[in-house]
Motif scaffolding. Structure first.
Motif, PDB file in Angstrom:
ATOM      1  N   GLY A  56     -48.847  51.501   0.066  1.00 22.46           N
ATOM      2  CA  GLY A  56     -49.002  52.396  -1.082  1.00 22.46           C
ATOM      3  C   GLY A  56     -50.456  52.639  -1.425  1.00 22.46           C
ATOM      4  O   GLY A  56     -50.860  53.770  -1.715  1.00 22.46           O
ATOM      5  N   GLN A  57     -51.270  51.580  -1.366  1.00 23.41           N
ATOM      6  CA  GLN A  57     -52.701  51.735  -1.636  1.00 23.41           C
ATOM      7  C   GLN A  57     -53.377  52.565  -0.553  1.00 23.41           C
ATOM      8  O   GLN A  57     -54.248  53.386  -0.836  1.00 23.41           O
ATOM      9  CB  GLN A  57     -53.375  50.364  -1.752  1.00 23.41           C
ATOM     10  CG  GLN A  57     -53.075  49.669  -3.052  1.00 23.41           C
ATOM     11  CD  GLN A  57     -53.400  50.539  -4.263  1.00 23.41           C
ATOM     12  OE1 GLN A  57     -54.505  51.051  -4.411  1.00 23.41           O
ATOM     13  NE2 GLN A  57     -52.417  50.741  -5.123  1.00 23.41           N
ATOM     14  N   ARG A  58     -52.954  52.384   0.676  1.00 25.17           N
ATOM     15  CA  ARG A  58     -53.511  53.180   1.777  1.00 25.17           C
ATOM     16  C   ARG A  58     -53.178  54.654   1.579  1.00 25.17           C
ATOM     17  O   ARG A  58     -54.020  55.528   1.794  1.00 25.17           O
ATOM     18  CB  ARG A  58     -52.956  52.667   3.101  1.00 25.17           C
ATOM     19  CG  ARG A  58     -53.556  53.334   4.296  1.00 25.17           C
ATOM     20  CD  ARG A  58     -53.085  52.692   5.582  1.00 25.17           C
ATOM     21  NE  ARG A  58     -53.597  53.443   6.719  1.00 25.17           N
ATOM     22  CZ  ARG A  58     -52.978  53.574   7.863  1.00 25.17           C
ATOM     23  NH1 ARG A  58     -51.827  52.962   8.069  1.00 25.17           N
ATOM     24  NH2 ARG A  58     -53.497  54.288   8.828  1.00 25.17           N
ATOM     25  N   ILE A  59     -51.959  54.938   1.147  1.00 22.55           N
ATOM     26  CA  ILE A  59     -51.545  56.319   0.893  1.00 22.55           C
ATOM     27  C   ILE A  59     -52.415  56.934  -0.204  1.00 22.55           C
ATOM     28  O   ILE A  59     -52.917  58.046  -0.058  1.00 22.55           O
ATOM     29  CB  ILE A  59     -50.049  56.393   0.542  1.00 22.55           C
ATOM     30  CG1 ILE A  59     -49.203  56.021   1.769  1.00 22.55           C
ATOM     31  CG2 ILE A  59     -49.672  57.778   0.015  1.00 22.55           C
ATOM     32  CD1 ILE A  59     -47.732  55.797   1.473  1.00 22.55           C
ATOM     33  N   VAL A  60     -52.604  56.213  -1.305  1.00 23.70           N
ATOM     34  CA  VAL A  60     -53.423  56.722  -2.415  1.00 23.70           C
ATOM     35  C   VAL A  60     -54.846  57.021  -1.954  1.00 23.70           C
ATOM     36  O   VAL A  60     -55.428  58.026  -2.346  1.00 23.70           O
ATOM     37  CB  VAL A  60     -53.445  55.715  -3.591  1.00 23.70           C
ATOM     38  CG1 VAL A  60     -54.546  56.041  -4.581  1.00 23.70           C
ATOM     39  CG2 VAL A  60     -52.119  55.706  -4.301  1.00 23.70           C
ATOM     40  N   ASN A  61     -55.388  56.165  -1.103  1.00 22.75           N
ATOM     41  CA  ASN A  61     -56.787  56.307  -0.681  1.00 22.75           C
ATOM     42  C   ASN A  61     -57.006  57.319   0.430  1.00 22.75           C
ATOM     43  O   ASN A  61     -58.122  57.817   0.590  1.00 22.75           O
ATOM     44  CB  ASN A  61     -57.333  54.954  -0.234  1.00 22.75           C
ATOM     45  CG  ASN A  61     -57.426  53.967  -1.375  1.00 22.75           C
ATOM     46  OD1 ASN A  61     -57.608  54.344  -2.523  1.00 22.75           O
ATOM     47  ND2 ASN A  61     -57.280  52.691  -1.067  1.00 22.75           N
ATOM     48  N   GLU A  62     -55.954  57.630   1.220  1.00 24.89           N
ATOM     49  CA  GLU A  62     -56.164  58.435   2.422  1.00 24.89           C
ATOM     50  C   GLU A  62     -55.285  59.671   2.545  1.00 24.89           C
ATOM     51  O   GLU A  62     -55.459  60.440   3.489  1.00 24.89           O
ATOM     52  CB  GLU A  62     -55.941  57.548   3.663  1.00 24.89           C
ATOM     53  CG  GLU A  62     -56.871  56.363   3.722  1.00 24.89           C
ATOM     54  CD  GLU A  62     -56.594  55.452   4.900  1.00 24.89           C
ATOM     55  OE1 GLU A  62     -55.873  55.855   5.840  1.00 24.89           O
ATOM     56  OE2 GLU A  62     -57.096  54.316   4.894  1.00 24.89           O
ATOM     57  N   GLU A 111     -58.549  67.602   5.530  1.00 27.71           N
ATOM     58  CA  GLU A 111     -59.464  68.263   4.595  1.00 27.71           C
ATOM     59  C   GLU A 111     -59.460  67.540   3.262  1.00 27.71           C
ATOM     60  O   GLU A 111     -58.565  66.751   2.975  1.00 27.71           O
ATOM     61  CB  GLU A 111     -59.081  69.740   4.415  1.00 27.71           C
ATOM     62  CG  GLU A 111     -57.693  69.981   3.880  1.00 27.71           C
ATOM     63  CD  GLU A 111     -57.341  71.465   3.800  1.00 27.71           C
ATOM     64  OE1 GLU A 111     -58.069  72.214   3.133  1.00 27.71           O
ATOM     65  OE2 GLU A 111     -56.334  71.839   4.401  1.00 27.71           O
ATOM     66  N   GLU A 112     -60.461  67.819   2.444  1.00 28.77           N
ATOM     67  CA  GLU A 112     -60.549  67.209   1.127  1.00 28.77           C
ATOM     68  C   GLU A 112     -59.641  67.972   0.162  1.00 28.77           C
ATOM     69  O   GLU A 112     -59.778  69.186  -0.005  1.00 28.77           O
ATOM     70  CB  GLU A 112     -61.993  67.214   0.620  1.00 28.77           C
ATOM     71  CG  GLU A 112     -62.156  66.377  -0.622  1.00 28.77           C
ATOM     72  CD  GLU A 112     -63.595  66.137  -0.981  1.00 28.77           C
ATOM     73  OE1 GLU A 112     -63.897  66.189  -2.181  1.00 28.77           O
ATOM     74  OE2 GLU A 112     -64.402  65.915  -0.069  1.00 28.77           O
ATOM     75  N   LEU A 113     -58.729  67.214  -0.445  1.00 21.94           N
ATOM     76  CA  LEU A 113     -57.724  67.807  -1.335  1.00 21.94           C
ATOM     77  C   LEU A 113     -57.466  66.883  -2.516  1.00 21.94           C
ATOM     78  O   LEU A 113     -57.836  65.705  -2.470  1.00 21.94           O
ATOM     79  CB  LEU A 113     -56.408  68.014  -0.568  1.00 21.94           C
ATOM     80  CG  LEU A 113     -56.440  69.041   0.559  1.00 21.94           C
ATOM     81  CD1 LEU A 113     -55.241  68.870   1.475  1.00 21.94           C
ATOM     82  CD2 LEU A 113     -56.477  70.439  -0.016  1.00 21.94           C
ATOM     83  N   PRO A 114     -56.797  67.392  -3.569  1.00 19.62           N
ATOM     84  CA  PRO A 114     -56.454  66.525  -4.699  1.00 19.62           C
ATOM     85  C   PRO A 114     -55.614  65.319  -4.251  1.00 19.62           C
ATOM     86  O   PRO A 114     -54.730  65.437  -3.410  1.00 19.62           O
ATOM     87  CB  PRO A 114     -55.654  67.444  -5.625  1.00 19.62           C
ATOM     88  CG  PRO A 114     -56.173  68.812  -5.322  1.00 19.62           C
ATOM     89  CD  PRO A 114     -56.447  68.795  -3.839  1.00 19.62           C
ATOM     90  N   ALA A 115     -55.951  64.182  -4.838  1.00 22.77           N
ATOM     91  CA  ALA A 115     -55.298  62.919  -4.496  1.00 22.77           C
ATOM     92  C   ALA A 115     -53.983  62.753  -5.259  1.00 22.77           C
ATOM     93  O   ALA A 115     -53.700  63.459  -6.224  1.00 22.77           O
ATOM     94  CB  ALA A 115     -56.228  61.765  -4.833  1.00 22.77           C
ATOM     95  N   ILE A 116     -53.222  61.781  -4.825  1.00 25.88           N
ATOM     96  CA  ILE A 116     -52.013  61.372  -5.538  1.00 25.88           C
ATOM     97  C   ILE A 116     -52.486  60.527  -6.724  1.00 25.88           C
ATOM     98  O   ILE A 116     -53.327  59.637  -6.551  1.00 25.88           O
ATOM     99  CB  ILE A 116     -51.112  60.527  -4.616  1.00 25.88           C
ATOM    100  CG1 ILE A 116     -50.753  61.326  -3.368  1.00 25.88           C
ATOM    101  CG2 ILE A 116     -49.871  60.056  -5.344  1.00 25.88           C
ATOM    102  CD1 ILE A 116     -50.123  60.499  -2.268  1.00 25.88           C
ATOM    103  N   PRO A 117     -51.974  60.756  -7.940  1.00 20.66           N
ATOM    104  CA  PRO A 117     -52.486  60.038  -9.105  1.00 20.66           C
ATOM    105  C   PRO A 117     -52.200  58.539  -9.131  1.00 20.66           C
ATOM    106  O   PRO A 117     -52.939  57.781  -9.726  1.00 20.66           O
ATOM    107  CB  PRO A 117     -51.831  60.743 -10.293  1.00 20.66           C
ATOM    108  CG  PRO A 117     -50.705  61.517  -9.731  1.00 20.66           C
ATOM    109  CD  PRO A 117     -51.003  61.776  -8.294  1.00 20.66           C
ATOM    110  N   MET A 118     -51.111  58.115  -8.482  1.00 20.75           N
ATOM    111  CA  MET A 118     -50.796  56.682  -8.446  1.00 20.75           C
ATOM    112  C   MET A 118     -50.040  56.361  -7.163  1.00 20.75           C
ATOM    113  O   MET A 118     -49.486  57.259  -6.529  1.00 20.75           O
ATOM    114  CB  MET A 118     -49.975  56.265  -9.665  1.00 20.75           C
ATOM    115  CG  MET A 118     -48.646  56.973  -9.805  1.00 20.75           C
ATOM    116  SD  MET A 118     -47.750  56.560 -11.303  1.00 20.75           S
ATOM    117  CE  MET A 118     -47.098  54.980 -10.873  1.00 20.75           C
TER     118      MET A 118
END
Length: 90
Positions: free
Chosen positions: A27-33, A12-19
């Motif tokens: 790490g970039q994949r985690i932030v984006n997904e 579901e669509e939820l708030p993302a990790i800020p960094m």
């Protein structure tokens, strides 16, 4: 308003990790997904693995093991649950 992502873990669509919480491409994949909520669930699971299996973070093999488990936990896969673990009742 915080950025949102469609979380692959929770579907579901939820708030993302800020960094990025982890270095490099993963790490970039985690932030984006992955959402902040799913990341917090991983941190709880990781803590349980460390405690139940008595892992030492000073050991490079432990860090490699946890990185693999993190990827399976967040992006789908057969992640490990310590033998005999009984989740708390809700």
């Amino acid at each position: 308003m915080s950025k949102k992502v469609f979380c692959k873990k929770l579907g579901e669509e939820l708030p993302a990790i800020p960094m990025a919480p982890y270095p490099g491409e993963l790490g970039q994949r985690i932030v984006n997904e992955i959402s902040h909520k799913a990341w917090m669930q991983w941190l709880q699971h990781q803590t349980m693995l460390i405690n139940e299996k008595r892992l030492s973070l000073a050991d490079p093999d432990t860090r490699t093991y946890l990185a693999g488990e993190m990827e399976k936990f967040l992006f789908g896969g057969d992640y490990e649950i310590p033998e005999g673990y009984i989740p708390p009742e809700k």
